[in-house]
Motif scaffolding. Structure first.
Motif, PDB file in Angstrom:
ATOM      1  N   GLU A 132      47.996  59.732   9.373  1.00  0.00           N
ATOM      2  CA  GLU A 132      47.752  58.339   9.742  1.00  0.00           C
ATOM      3  C   GLU A 132      48.143  57.403   8.603  1.00  0.00           C
ATOM      4  O   GLU A 132      48.765  56.358   8.819  1.00  0.00           O
ATOM      5  CB  GLU A 132      46.287  58.144  10.115  1.00  0.00           C
ATOM      6  N   ARG A 146      51.495  54.526  18.894  1.00  0.00           N
ATOM      7  CA  ARG A 146      51.625  55.835  19.552  1.00  0.00           C
ATOM      8  C   ARG A 146      50.736  56.877  18.867  1.00  0.00           C
ATOM      9  O   ARG A 146      50.071  57.671  19.533  1.00  0.00           O
ATOM     10  CB  ARG A 146      53.081  56.294  19.568  1.00  0.00           C
ATOM     11  N   PHE A 147      50.749  56.861  17.534  1.00  0.00           N
ATOM     12  CA  PHE A 147      49.937  57.810  16.790  1.00  0.00           C
ATOM     13  C   PHE A 147      48.460  57.604  17.100  1.00  0.00           C
ATOM     14  O   PHE A 147      47.737  58.568  17.377  1.00  0.00           O
ATOM     15  CB  PHE A 147      50.196  57.674  15.280  1.00  0.00           C
ATOM     16  N   GLU A 148      47.998  56.370  17.065  1.00  0.00           N
ATOM     17  CA  GLU A 148      46.590  56.079  17.358  1.00  0.00           C
ATOM     18  C   GLU A 148      46.225  56.493  18.776  1.00  0.00           C
ATOM     19  O   GLU A 148      45.144  57.044  19.013  1.00  0.00           O
ATOM     20  CB  GLU A 148      46.296  54.602  17.130  1.00  0.00           C
ATOM     21  N   ALA A 149      47.125  56.258  19.735  1.00  0.00           N
ATOM     22  CA  ALA A 149      46.873  56.664  21.125  1.00  0.00           C
ATOM     23  C   ALA A 149      46.792  58.186  21.229  1.00  0.00           C
ATOM     24  O   ALA A 149      45.911  58.723  21.919  1.00  0.00           O
ATOM     25  CB  ALA A 149      47.960  56.111  22.040  1.00  0.00           C
ATOM     26  N   ASP A 150      47.702  58.872  20.547  1.00  0.00           N
ATOM     27  CA  ASP A 150      47.678  60.335  20.569  1.00  0.00           C
ATOM     28  C   ASP A 150      46.391  60.873  19.945  1.00  0.00           C
ATOM     29  O   ASP A 150      45.820  61.856  20.420  1.00  0.00           O
ATOM     30  CB  ASP A 150      48.884  60.914  19.834  1.00  0.00           C
ATOM     31  N   MET A 151      45.927  60.242  18.903  1.00  0.00           N
ATOM     32  CA  MET A 151      44.728  60.713  18.211  1.00  0.00           C
ATOM     33  C   MET A 151      43.464  60.487  19.035  1.00  0.00           C
ATOM     34  O   MET A 151      42.487  61.207  18.878  1.00  0.00           O
ATOM     35  CB  MET A 151      44.588  60.058  16.832  1.00  0.00           C
ATOM     36  N   ASN A 153      43.228  61.198  22.058  1.00  0.00           N
ATOM     37  CA  ASN A 153      43.170  62.363  22.935  1.00  0.00           C
ATOM     38  C   ASN A 153      43.079  63.679  22.165  1.00  0.00           C
ATOM     39  O   ASN A 153      43.057  64.743  22.773  1.00  0.00           O
ATOM     40  CB  ASN A 153      44.405  62.405  23.839  1.00  0.00           C
ATOM     41  N   PHE A 154      43.055  63.613  20.837  1.00  0.00           N
ATOM     42  CA  PHE A 154      43.046  64.818  20.013  1.00  0.00           C
ATOM     43  C   PHE A 154      41.616  65.194  19.651  1.00  0.00           C
ATOM     44  O   PHE A 154      40.884  64.420  19.048  1.00  0.00           O
ATOM     45  CB  PHE A 154      43.871  64.589  18.744  1.00  0.00           C
TER      46      PHE A 154
END
Length: 177
Positions: A132, A146-151, A153-154
């Protein structure tokens, strides 16, 4: 005959975070956890353990390409991962440089106050934070979004559970440990 207490030698002991002390010869290269006299299990990490113990090799490759290391340990690896863990949890990690003891087969040992599963979760959480931070310096708002959105769901616990269940430690990127 008494055994000489040479720093890093056969007489070397490691004071664990729980207050117990253990000789460094109690740890071997295949060990991932130590059942302590205190009653708890402590995670054991050696410098010879591959970083893919914690995350997939493709991610290790990405970290090696993007993380600049300014030390004598070369490319990003287990030593750096444990350095980050020690920085975040200084009271929960004991370490010892045993490079002077040729009988061990490893140069550094870390023992944590928490077990190997919890250490695995901590490492994944810290790597996500590192990623991040790197993405935030990319000056690319879309990449950061995109990274924040993916995280969102992680799930770290689910990742660790699945990775520990499916990981093949006999793959081409693993070294004997």
């Amino acid at each position: 005959m008494a055994e000489p207490r040479v720093p890093g030698g056969r007489g070397a002991t490691l004071d664990l975070p729980c207050g117990e002390s253990v000789k460094t010869h109690a740890f071997d290269m295949g060990m991932r956890e130590y059942d302590c006299h205190c009653g708890d299990s402590h995670a054991v990490v050696l410098d010879v353990h591959p970083p893919s113990r914690f995350v997939p090799e493709f991610l290790v490759d990405v970290l090696r390409e993007t993380v600049d290391t300014a030390d004598d340990h070369g490319e990003f690896g287990t030593v750096h991962i444990m350095g980050v863990v020690m920085e975040e949890f200084p009271e929960e990690v004991a370490s010892k440089d045993v490079a002077e003891d040729p009988d061990l087969g490893y140069a550094m040992v870390w023992v944590t106050d928490f077990d190997s599963r919890r250490l695995h979760e901590v490492v994944v959480e810290l790597i996500v934070e590192l990623m991040e931070h790197a993405v935030s310096h990319a000056d690319d708002e879309d990449a950061m979004s995109r990274f924040e959105a993916d995280m969102l769901n992680f799930d770290v616990s689910e990742f660790v559970e699945q990775y520990r269940r499916e990981r093949d430690f006999t793959g081409p990127h693993d070294r004997p440990a």
